[in-house]
Design a protein around this motif. Structure first.
Motif, PDB file in Angstrom:
ATOM      1  N   GLN A 157       0.658  -1.394  -0.066  1.00  0.00           N
ATOM      2  CA  GLN A 157       0.008   0.253  -0.070  1.00  0.00           C
ATOM      3  C   GLN A 157       0.890   1.043  -0.012  1.00  0.00           C
ATOM      4  O   GLN A 157       1.915   1.181   0.628  1.00  0.00           O
ATOM      5  CB  GLN A 157      -0.882   0.158   1.339  1.00  0.00           C
ATOM      6  CG  GLN A 157      -2.007  -1.159   1.388  1.00  0.00           C
ATOM      7  CD  GLN A 157      -3.274  -0.712   0.404  1.00  0.00           C
ATOM      8  OE1 GLN A 157      -2.860   0.032  -0.409  1.00  0.00           O
ATOM      9  NE2 GLN A 157      -4.231  -1.782   0.582  1.00  0.00           N
ATOM     10  N   CYS A 210     -10.385  -2.020  -3.022  1.00  0.00           N
ATOM     11  CA  CYS A 210     -10.227  -0.632  -3.606  1.00  0.00           C
ATOM     12  C   CYS A 210     -11.085  -0.197  -4.335  1.00  0.00           C
ATOM     13  O   CYS A 210     -10.919   0.949  -5.251  1.00  0.00           O
ATOM     14  CB  CYS A 210      -8.666  -0.901  -4.092  1.00  0.00           C
ATOM     15  SG  CYS A 210      -8.546  -1.612  -5.570  1.00  0.00           S
ATOM     16  N   GLU A 222     -10.368   2.963  -0.143  1.00  0.00           N
ATOM     17  CA  GLU A 222     -10.243   1.428   0.371  1.00  0.00           C
ATOM     18  C   GLU A 222     -11.335   0.959   1.395  1.00  0.00           C
ATOM     19  O   GLU A 222     -11.658   2.023   2.238  1.00  0.00           O
ATOM     20  CB  GLU A 222      -8.850   1.026   1.174  1.00  0.00           C
ATOM     21  CG  GLU A 222      -8.454  -0.323   1.262  1.00  0.00           C
ATOM     22  CD  GLU A 222      -8.134  -1.016   0.265  1.00  0.00           C
ATOM     23  OE1 GLU A 222      -8.260  -2.331   0.204  1.00  0.00           O
ATOM     24  OE2 GLU A 222      -7.537  -0.323  -0.679  1.00  0.00           O
TER      25      GLU A 222
END
Length: 351
Positions: free
Chosen positions: A188, A310, A343
């Protein structure tokens, strides 16, 4: 953030009940990116590092305000040293030149991974000769590699990765876990929010206390290792499946560091036709898990499912394909501030 929250809740209306939503997790609005993906333009004498405009001319973004402090401090001396190597930037229109991208990742402890994306390996000796100069410019450089991308298409990197340093992993320390990031492993881009995401998953896992957890699309082991450390039974079985061998190697190394029993294997999580665990965790690409994997999860009927997404649109579609489970908790994480990207993590329980 309220507009984004309303937008995501609207996309998931009918699959996530209003009472399931916890307050959004929000990190810094700027200075949050741990990775710079810099397209290289300009000339050998005056390269640019940033993006290419509509005419494929280089636009310099070395001073972008989105980079976290360690990365922002490192980019000026690093890119100056790279410019000094004399590499010819790749010209998209002429299809000539060598250096396509410079990919730089900073760890929470300030160490760096630097990857050169080249059209061919011809300039590899030049980079090797210049490696001491790069280290002098940025002493925090830990991992350096060259990625070969010979194709003329909109794909950032190629299949071949050539390691230039003795170290092959960048330690990414988030709370209790130090993840081992290798050059072609996904991580991430927002370390603060990623840590919050894993903490949330750990709280849910500790609350339901499953005897076994299967982490699909496990990457470097984010959710699996979080599950191993979550409160509850110490003998909890942890398995992870990921298609990228380098990510699996990193997950195994992190598990060894922590002294936890976790089995990570290379495989296509989306193609599994059998799923067996009390809890299944999925963190798929934007396209989602798809009907086939959803059917396998439905057939196995785990007590709980954690789905981190996502893309709320594909998440809504996949939740509809999980009729034997209902969403009981949901939370939005502002992983990409100043954008509409997001997210979302949801906890489902068997009906």
């Amino acid at each position: 953030m309220s507009d984004l929250s309303d937008e995501v809740e609207a996309l998931l209306e009918g699959t996530v009940p209003p009472g399931a939503w916890d307050s959004p997790f929000v990190g810094p609005e700027s200075g949050f990116r741990n990775k710079a993906k810099l397209a290289v333009g300009g000339t050998k004498e005056a390269p640019t590092f940033g993006i290419l405009d509509s005419g494929y001319r280089g636009v310099d973004l070395r001073d972008c305000g989105l980079y976290e402090p360690a990365l922002a401090r490192a980019l000026p001396p690093l890119t100056a040293a790279v410019a000094g190597l004399g590499l010819v930037p790749f010209d998209v229109r002429a299809r000539s030149g060598e250096l396509k991208h410079l990919l730089v990742t900073a760890s929470p402890d300030g160490e760096l991974m630097v990857r050169f994306v080249l059209r061919s390996p011809g300039q590899l000796p030049r980079i090797l000769r210049g490696l001491p100069l790069l280290r002098e410019a940025v002493p925090q450089l830990r991992v350096a590699s060259v990625n070969i991308q010979p194709d003329h298409k909109a794909v950032l990197e190629g299949e071949e990765e050539i390691l230039l340093t003795e170290e092959d992993t960048l330690p990414m320390r988030l709370d209790e876990v130090t993840f081992r990031l290798r050059p072609r492993s996904f991580f991430q881009t927002n370390s603060v929010v990623a840590a919050g995401l894993y903490r949330q998953a750990g709280e849910w896992i500790g609350a339901v206390d499953p005897a076994s957890v299967l982490d699909l699309y496990c990457g470097v082991g984010g959710f699996a290792l979080t599950a191993a450390l979550a409160p509850g039974r110490p003998e909890r079985r942890i398995d992870g499946v990921e298609v990228a061998p380098q990510a699996v190697a990193g997950a195994r190394a992190s598990a060894a560091d922590l002294g936890v029993a976790a089995d990570f294997r290379v495989g296509d999580a989306g193609a599994l036709d059998a799923v067996a665990a009390e809890m299944v965790v999925v963190n798929p690409p934007r396209r989602g898990i798809g009907a086939e994997l959803a059917a396998a999860i439905t057939a196995a009927a785990p007590h709980h499912v954690i789905y981190s997404s996502c893309n709320a649109t594909s998440l809504a579609r996949d939740l509809a394909h999980l009729p034997r489970h209902r969403v009981v908790r949901a939370r939005l994480f502002d992983m990409f501030p100043q954008t509409r990207h997001h997210e979302v993590i949801v906890l489902l329980e068997r009906r």
